[in-house]
Design a protein around this motif. Structure first.
Motif, PDB file in Angstrom:
ATOM      1  N   ALA A   6      53.679-102.817-125.532  1.00  0.00           N
ATOM      2  CA  ALA A   6      54.764-103.694-126.086  1.00  0.00           C
ATOM      3  C   ALA A   6      55.038-103.384-127.679  1.00  0.00           C
ATOM      4  CB  ALA A   6      54.103-105.273-126.579  1.00  0.00           C
ATOM      5  N   VAL A   7      54.016-102.541-128.626  1.00  0.00           N
ATOM      6  CA  VAL A   7      54.518-102.058-129.840  1.00  0.00           C
ATOM      7  C   VAL A   7      55.148-100.746-129.608  1.00  0.00           C
ATOM      8  CG1 VAL A   7      53.593-100.941-131.815  1.00  0.00           C
ATOM      9  CG2 VAL A   7      52.706-103.156-131.185  1.00  0.00           C
ATOM     10  N   GLY A   8      54.693-100.140-128.551  1.00  0.00           N
ATOM     11  CA  GLY A   8      55.345 -98.769-128.297  1.00  0.00           C
ATOM     12  C   GLY A   8      56.810 -98.887-128.078  1.00  0.00           C
ATOM     13  N   ARG A   9      57.261 -99.905-127.029  1.00  0.00           N
ATOM     14  CA  ARG A   9      58.684-100.185-126.958  1.00  0.00           C
ATOM     15  C   ARG A   9      59.479-100.417-128.204  1.00  0.00           C
ATOM     16  NH1 ARG A   9      59.668-100.825-121.883  1.00  0.00           N
ATOM     17  NH2 ARG A   9      57.520-101.762-121.545  1.00  0.00           N
ATOM     18  N   ILE A  10      59.006-101.122-129.151  1.00  0.00           N
ATOM     19  CA  ILE A  10      59.795-101.154-130.103  1.00  0.00           C
ATOM     20  C   ILE A  10      59.737 -99.715-130.928  1.00  0.00           C
ATOM     21  CG2 ILE A  10      59.794-102.203-132.680  1.00  0.00           C
ATOM     22  CD1 ILE A  10      58.322-104.503-131.182  1.00  0.00           C
ATOM     23  N   LEU A  11      58.532 -99.132-131.088  1.00  0.00           N
ATOM     24  CA  LEU A  11      58.661 -97.723-131.562  1.00  0.00           C
ATOM     25  C   LEU A  11      59.582 -96.851-131.231  1.00  0.00           C
ATOM     26  CD1 LEU A  11      54.864 -97.330-132.239  1.00  0.00           C
ATOM     27  CD2 LEU A  11      56.771 -98.386-133.799  1.00  0.00           C
ATOM     28  N   ARG A  12      59.673 -96.618-129.765  1.00  0.00           N
ATOM     29  CA  ARG A  12      60.506 -95.746-129.116  1.00  0.00           C
ATOM     30  C   ARG A  12      62.087 -96.187-129.192  1.00  0.00           C
ATOM     31  NH1 ARG A  12      57.500 -92.708-125.458  1.00  0.00           N
ATOM     32  NH2 ARG A  12      59.317 -92.200-124.374  1.00  0.00           N
ATOM     33  N   ARG A  13      62.369 -97.474-129.087  1.00  0.00           N
ATOM     34  CA  ARG A  13      63.663 -97.760-129.566  1.00  0.00           C
ATOM     35  C   ARG A  13      64.322 -97.576-130.559  1.00  0.00           C
ATOM     36  NH1 ARG A  13      67.260 -99.281-125.537  1.00  0.00           N
ATOM     37  NH2 ARG A  13      66.339-100.595-123.903  1.00  0.00           N
ATOM     38  N   THR A  14      63.529 -97.565-131.832  1.00  0.00           N
ATOM     39  CA  THR A  14      63.856 -97.231-132.992  1.00  0.00           C
ATOM     40  C   THR A  14      63.578 -95.952-133.542  1.00  0.00           C
ATOM     41  OG1 THR A  14      61.673 -98.286-133.960  1.00  0.00           O
ATOM     42  CG2 THR A  14      63.577 -99.954-133.776  1.00  0.00           C
TER      43      THR A  14
END
Length: 470
Positions: A357-365
């Motif tokens: 879940a955190v990784g999805r935000i990190l990869r998007r940004t």
């Protein structure tokens, strides 16, 4: 002004360029001291002399005083900027090293001098360029040119010369070589450029002093004829150029080398070496240090979020190809439940269940890429360059995309030309990877410090969020 006046006095004019630069550096220094009411003491005299000498040395290193007929003003501006910024860094480091920042050195005067000199060096070259442009538009200080070979490359060269009148090169016409003629190219351009005769007639005119510049635009398979033609023109005073139209489009960064008495033309080479390599490294160290200082609180927050969100290490280390294809380890914040680094690595896709879940935000940004600034300080990566791919992807695409491995002629980067052009994230088709590689190779061909700074600016300006990053 008679025809060729500037050309015949090129060495004297180049000496005047150097003298004018020295006078401008000194003149602006004393103008700034006068404006800020600072007494021009011994320390200022030494600073002015050091600036003049170091600028002269660096300007020679970056070939600032060569002929710029065929270059854009942006290229000239970039070279001037690089030379003067290097001087500024040298002076500042010297001042700190010897603790010479005394009360006499008022900061407004120093800043005004350094900034105004850069504008002065750039502005007077712009004015000179406009003057030469005006002179050449009036038909003076021009050279007459002919092109040997009715080929597509020859006609393209003629068009380039016509659309760049500031070069002062006027194409009189073509000399034909029937056995190496591109018939369709000649038919398309028969009304635009006259056919003046054969190669022997061109040589005869050259011997009579009627030719200034000769361009040989024959295909490389005409090696014997090219050699014979060069021998004949050696008995003239014409300036002769060869347009290597057979493989010129494939050249990555062409440069002549001398090995003993043999001259070599590099076809696949890197522009970032010698002084340019030192400058690129300095750029990386300065930018990475500043950025890491600014983002350190954010990195601490991301590290805690990664640790608390899922089991596993905070930092993920993966093998990539670095400079010259050597294996390096690139660091990222872990964004997946797996850490693939084998012979097969599956790219992230929409709805990929491996992403946390955190990784999805990190990869998007792109926040997962932040640890790579430590790779930059380490020297295995650069701020700007082709993005590094997993070793498995390199082995997959090197046989599918022409010139794929040439992207490793420079250090991989955190951002690059392909990224600001929109080719970021998953490359689920061969066409996407091919386009990314095209931009990577274009970056290597066009590399300059100004291009790096432009890419960094556009990366920040357009934001790190991207819809193609899964």
């Amino acid at each position: 002004m008679e025809q060729g006046w500037v050309r015949n006095r090129q060495s004297r004019i180049t000496a005047l360029y150097r003298l004018f630069d020295v006078l401008l550096i000194q003149g602006i220094l004393y103008a700034c001291l006068t404006f800020f009411e600072v007494p021009p003491g011994k320390d200022w005299l030494i600073a002015g002399l050091l600036a003049s000498v170091s600028f002269a040395f660096i300007a020679e290193s970056v070939e600032l005083y060569r002929s710029w007929r065929g270059e854009t003003y942006v290229r000239i501006l970039g070279t001037v900027t690089v030379a003067w910024v290097a001087v500024c860094i040298f002076l500042i480091l010297l001042a700190f090293s010897f603790n010479t920042f005394s009360a006499d050195y008022k900061r407004p005067a120093v800043i005004a001098w350094l900034v105004s000199t850069l504008f002065g060096l750039a502005f007077w070259r712009f004015c000179l360029r406009q003057v030469l442009f005006s002179i050449r538009l009036r038909g003076r200080n021009t050279r007459s040119a002919v092109i040997i070979g009715c080929t597509d490359a020859g006609y393209k060269l003629a068009d380039d010369l016509m659309t760049n009148p500031q070069l002062g090169i006027h194409v009189v016409g073509f000399y034909d070589v029937p056995e190496f003629q591109d018939r369709s190219a000649r038919e398309r351009n028969c009304t635009r450029f006259p056919i003046l005769g054969t190669v022997d007639e061109a040589v005869a005119k050259g011997r009579a002093g009627g030719l200034d510049v000769v361009f040989i635009a024959l295909p490389m398979r005409a090696e014997d004829l090219i050699s014979e033609t060069l021998d004949k023109f050696s008995d003239t005073t014409a300036t002769v150029h060869i347009l290597p139209n057979f493989f010129v489009a494939k050249m990555l960064h062409a440069r002549w080398h001398q090995v003993g008495s043999s001259s070599l033309l590099s076809v696949f080479d890197t522009p970032i070496q010698g002084f340019d390599g030192w400058l690129k490294r300095l750029e990386d160290l300065v930018l990475a240090s500043i950025i890491l200082t600014v983002i350190s609180p954010l990195m601490l927050f991301v590290a805690v979020a990664v640790k608390l969100s899922s089991p596993g290490p905070i930092i993920f280390k993966q093998r990539r190809y670095g400079l010259d294809g050597r294996t390096i380890y690139v660091w990222k914040f872990r964004s997946m439940t797996v850490m693939d680094d084998g012979d097969q690595v599956q790219q992230a896709k929409i709805g990929d269940q491996r992403i946390t879940a955190v990784g999805r935000i990190l990869r998007r940004t792109s926040l997962d890429e932040l640890p790579q600034f430590f790779n930059v300080l380490q020297g295995t990566m650069s701020i700007v360059g082709p993005r590094p791919h997993a070793v498995a992807h390199n082995e997959e695409y090197r046989s599918l995309v022409n010139g794929y491995m040439l992207r490793h002629k420079v250090k991989p980067g955190i951002t690059g030309l392909a990224q600001i052009k929109g080719f970021r994230g998953e490359t689920d088709t061969l066409d996407k990877m091919s386009r990314r590689v095209e931009y990577d190779l274009e970056y290597i061909r066009r590399w300059s410090i100004l291009l790096d700074l432009r890419i960094v600016f556009l990366t920040v300006y357009r934001g790190f969020y991207h819809k193609n990053a899964y």
